[in-house]
Design a protein around this motif. Structure first.
Motif, PDB file in Angstrom:
ATOM      1  N   UNK A 273       0.859  -1.181   0.000  1.00 53.25           N
ATOM      2  CA  UNK A 273       0.000   0.000   0.000  1.00 53.25           C
ATOM      3  C   UNK A 273       0.892   1.227   0.000  1.00 53.25           C
ATOM      4  N   UNK A 274       0.660   2.136  -0.934  1.00 55.60           N
ATOM      5  CA  UNK A 274       1.470   3.350  -0.990  1.00 55.60           C
ATOM      6  C   UNK A 274       0.565   4.543  -1.283  1.00 55.60           C
ATOM      7  N   UNK A 275       1.021   5.731  -0.884  1.00 57.86           N
ATOM      8  CA  UNK A 275       0.206   6.926  -1.136  1.00 57.86           C
ATOM      9  C   UNK A 275       0.067   7.169  -2.628  1.00 57.86           C
ATOM     10  N   UNK A 276      -1.093   7.599  -3.033  1.00 55.77           N
ATOM     11  CA  UNK A 276      -1.327   7.974  -4.421  1.00 55.77           C
ATOM     12  C   UNK A 276      -0.734   9.350  -4.651  1.00 55.77           C
ATOM     13  N   UNK A 277      -0.047   9.494  -5.767  1.00 56.92           N
ATOM     14  CA  UNK A 277       0.491  10.817  -6.111  1.00 56.92           C
ATOM     15  C   UNK A 277      -0.672  11.773  -6.304  1.00 56.92           C
ATOM     16  N   UNK A 278      -0.529  12.942  -5.750  1.00 60.99           N
ATOM     17  CA  UNK A 278      -1.580  13.948  -5.850  1.00 60.99           C
ATOM     18  C   UNK A 278      -1.124  15.040  -6.808  1.00 60.99           C
TER      19      UNK A 278
END
Length: 113
Positions: A69-74
């Motif tokens: 699980x990784x942060x989605x690029x914003x």
């Protein structure tokens, strides 16, 4: 805060914070860190992924199939980090070069703060 983030439950907000803070975590560790059951953890992950707040990639961890699980690029505005068309040399306490993972992680942590 995005519209999707505004509608998060307390558990979803804690899960998103964990993923952002770590920069990426295996789903099997995610449940343990949040101190929730695997079933509840799975629902939190599915909700965050559906809202495009995290990315979920199949992987093998400690010999078991799981997800990273990784942060989605914003859509981030990095103008404050720039000096013209170059990165400002005064954006960090430590000396970092633009190719290092430490630099990328620092920029992403800064962006989510």
């Amino acid at each position: 805060m995005s519209t999707a983030e505004a509608d998060l439950t307390e558990d979803e907000r804690a899960g998103l914070d964990l993923v952002r803070r770590t920069g990426g975590i295996h789903q099997s560790e995610f449940w343990k860190e949040l101190d929730v059951s695997s079933r509840k953890g799975s629902r939190i992950v599915e909700s965050l992924a559906e809202k495009d707040l995290i990315d979920r990639e199949e992987t093998v961890y400690e010999g078991h199939n799981t997800y990273l699980l990784s942060p989605t690029a914003m859509d981030l505005d990095f103008q404050l980090l720039m000096a013209g068309d170059m990165l400002s040399p005064f954006v960090a306490d430590d000396e970092l070069d633009e190719q290092s993972d430490a630099f990328s992680q620092w920029v992403m942590r800064l962006a989510y703060q």
